[in-house]
Design a protein around this motif. Structure first.
Motif, PDB file in Angstrom:
ATOM      1  N   ALA A   1      45.539  33.974  33.072  1.00  0.00           N
ATOM      2  CA  ALA A   1      44.378  34.734  33.554  1.00  0.00           C
ATOM      3  C   ALA A   1      43.684  33.999  34.701  1.00  0.00           C
ATOM      4  CB  ALA A   1      43.401  34.988  32.409  1.00  0.00           C
ATOM      5  N   VAL A   2      43.550  32.678  34.591  1.00  0.00           N
ATOM      6  CA  VAL A   2      42.950  31.885  35.669  1.00  0.00           C
ATOM      7  C   VAL A   2      43.797  32.001  36.933  1.00  0.00           C
ATOM      8  CG1 VAL A   2      42.426  29.520  36.402  1.00  0.00           C
ATOM      9  CG2 VAL A   2      41.738  30.296  34.134  1.00  0.00           C
ATOM     10  N   LEU A   3      45.112  31.945  36.783  1.00  0.00           N
ATOM     11  CA  LEU A   3      46.004  32.080  37.936  1.00  0.00           C
ATOM     12  C   LEU A   3      45.845  33.460  38.577  1.00  0.00           C
ATOM     13  CD1 LEU A   3      48.289  31.035  39.748  1.00  0.00           C
ATOM     14  CD2 LEU A   3      49.906  31.898  38.041  1.00  0.00           C
ATOM     15  N   ARG A   4      45.850  34.523  37.760  1.00  0.00           N
ATOM     16  CA  ARG A   4      45.695  35.880  38.301  1.00  0.00           C
ATOM     17  C   ARG A   4      44.363  36.023  39.050  1.00  0.00           C
ATOM     18  NH1 ARG A   4      48.433  37.365  33.609  1.00  0.00           N
ATOM     19  NH2 ARG A   4      46.520  37.618  32.415  1.00  0.00           N
ATOM     20  N   ARG A   5      43.302  35.462  38.489  1.00  0.00           N
ATOM     21  CA  ARG A   5      41.980  35.510  39.126  1.00  0.00           C
ATOM     22  C   ARG A   5      42.021  34.798  40.485  1.00  0.00           C
ATOM     23  NH1 ARG A   5      38.607  38.937  38.937  1.00  0.00           N
ATOM     24  NH2 ARG A   5      37.223  38.419  40.589  1.00  0.00           N
ATOM     25  N   PHE A   6      42.655  33.622  40.520  1.00  0.00           N
ATOM     26  CA  PHE A   6      42.791  32.866  41.773  1.00  0.00           C
ATOM     27  C   PHE A   6      43.526  33.684  42.826  1.00  0.00           C
ATOM     28  CE2 PHE A   6      45.503  30.252  44.472  1.00  0.00           C
ATOM     29  CZ  PHE A   6      44.562  29.456  45.109  1.00  0.00           C
ATOM     30  N   LEU A   7      44.629  34.300  42.419  1.00  0.00           N
ATOM     31  CA  LEU A   7      45.428  35.080  43.359  1.00  0.00           C
ATOM     32  C   LEU A   7      44.638  36.272  43.895  1.00  0.00           C
ATOM     33  CD1 LEU A   7      48.819  34.967  41.430  1.00  0.00           C
ATOM     34  CD2 LEU A   7      48.226  33.685  43.496  1.00  0.00           C
ATOM     35  N   MET A   8      43.894  36.946  43.027  1.00  0.00           N
ATOM     36  CA  MET A   8      43.076  38.081  43.456  1.00  0.00           C
ATOM     37  C   MET A   8      41.944  37.623  44.370  1.00  0.00           C
ATOM     38  SD  MET A   8      42.876  40.477  40.032  1.00  0.00           S
ATOM     39  CE  MET A   8      41.305  41.102  40.545  1.00  0.00           C
ATOM     40  N   ASP A   9      41.260  36.539  43.982  1.00  0.00           N
ATOM     41  CA  ASP A   9      40.125  36.041  44.768  1.00  0.00           C
ATOM     42  C   ASP A   9      40.532  35.634  46.174  1.00  0.00           C
ATOM     43  OD1 ASP A   9      38.517  36.452  42.597  1.00  0.00           O
ATOM     44  OD2 ASP A   9      38.316  34.321  42.059  1.00  0.00           O
ATOM     45  N   ASN A  10      41.769  35.182  46.329  1.00  0.00           N
ATOM     46  CA  ASN A  10      42.230  34.718  47.634  1.00  0.00           C
ATOM     47  C   ASN A  10      43.051  35.760  48.388  1.00  0.00           C
ATOM     48  OD1 ASN A  10      41.351  31.791  47.969  1.00  0.00           O
ATOM     49  ND2 ASN A  10      42.104  31.852  45.858  1.00  0.00           N
ATOM     50  N   GLY A  11      43.063  36.979  47.886  1.00  0.00           N
ATOM     51  CA  GLY A  11      43.718  38.082  48.589  1.00  0.00           C
ATOM     52  C   GLY A  11      45.211  37.921  48.763  1.00  0.00           C
ATOM     53  N   ILE A  12      45.872  37.306  47.782  1.00  0.00           N
ATOM     54  CA  ILE A  12      47.329  37.119  47.855  1.00  0.00           C
ATOM     55  C   ILE A  12      48.002  38.479  47.673  1.00  0.00           C
ATOM     56  CG2 ILE A  12      49.302  35.938  46.813  1.00  0.00           C
ATOM     57  CD1 ILE A  12      47.257  34.080  48.224  1.00  0.00           C
ATOM     58  N   SER A  13      48.992  38.758  48.516  1.00  0.00           N
ATOM     59  CA  SER A  13      49.693  40.045  48.455  1.00  0.00           C
ATOM     60  C   SER A  13      50.350  40.239  47.094  1.00  0.00           C
ATOM     61  CB  SER A  13      50.748  40.124  49.561  1.00  0.00           C
ATOM     62  OG  SER A  13      51.782  39.188  49.309  1.00  0.00           O
ATOM     63  N   ARG A  14      50.500  41.502  46.723  1.00  0.00           N
ATOM     64  CA  ARG A  14      51.064  41.838  45.400  1.00  0.00           C
ATOM     65  C   ARG A  14      52.452  41.240  45.190  1.00  0.00           C
ATOM     66  NH1 ARG A  14      50.151  42.981  40.477  1.00  0.00           N
ATOM     67  NH2 ARG A  14      51.348  44.619  39.499  1.00  0.00           N
TER      68      ARG A  14
END
Length: 172
Positions: A57-70
């Motif tokens: 969940a922390v990783l997913r949050r990081f990826l979303m917060d930094n606008g990483i492509s799907r």
């Protein structure tokens, strides 16, 4: 008499009553221990799975917060899941506390036994072991590092010149 299900027990003496009470008490203690062990194991499993879910969940949050492509986010998450599975099945050296306190020569032998089976497949390394066994142990101890890779990871690029030349041994 005493009833147990559809069966009637008639105890003739006090010894029989004490014996049957003891057997019932022992059965109760054993069944309680079994249930307690199962409960403890299930609680441990829930804690481990909760920790794993929390890390993801922390990783997913990081990826979303930094606008990483799907597509990249999916690759990162799969890679992380693969790394967690590897970590669970094969403890990394950094997580083994006692390896930090053993003597350097013994740790060198441990590293030799871990890495030599891969390195010695190469004819040069096998020849080097014949000529300089202590040198080969030092290579295994100081020059070898593991690079965990996931499917579709890029290791080399065209026209790439590394700052530090390296030799790679690919294993699965």
């Amino acid at each position: 008499g005493t009833f147990c299900g559809d069966t009637v027990f008639d105890f003739e003496t006090s010894v029989e009553r004490i014996f049957s009470s003891g057997v019932l008490f022992l059965a109760f203690v054993i069944s309680s221990s079994v249930v307690g062990g199962i409960t403890m194991s299930m609680t441990r499993l829930q804690i481990i799975n909760g920790e794993r879910s929390s890390r993801l969940a922390v990783l997913r949050r990081f990826l979303m917060d930094n606008g990483i492509s799907r597509p990249l986010a999916v690759r990162v998450q799969r890679n992380a899941q693969h790394a967690m599975i590897e970590e669970k099945s094969k403890a990394p050296e950094s997580s083994v506390e006692l390896l930090k306190v053993i003597s350097e020569p013994v740790l060198m032998e441990v590293h030799f036994e871990i890495h030599a089976q891969t390195l010695l497949r190469h004819p040069f390394m096998a020849g080097y072991l014949d000529i300089n066994p202590a040198g080969m142990r030092k290579v295994c101890h100081t020059a070898v590092s593991l690079l965990p890779l996931h499917n579709k990871d890029v290791v080399f690029s065209d026209l790439e010149v590394p700052n530090i030349p390296r030799m790679y041994f690919v294993t699965s």
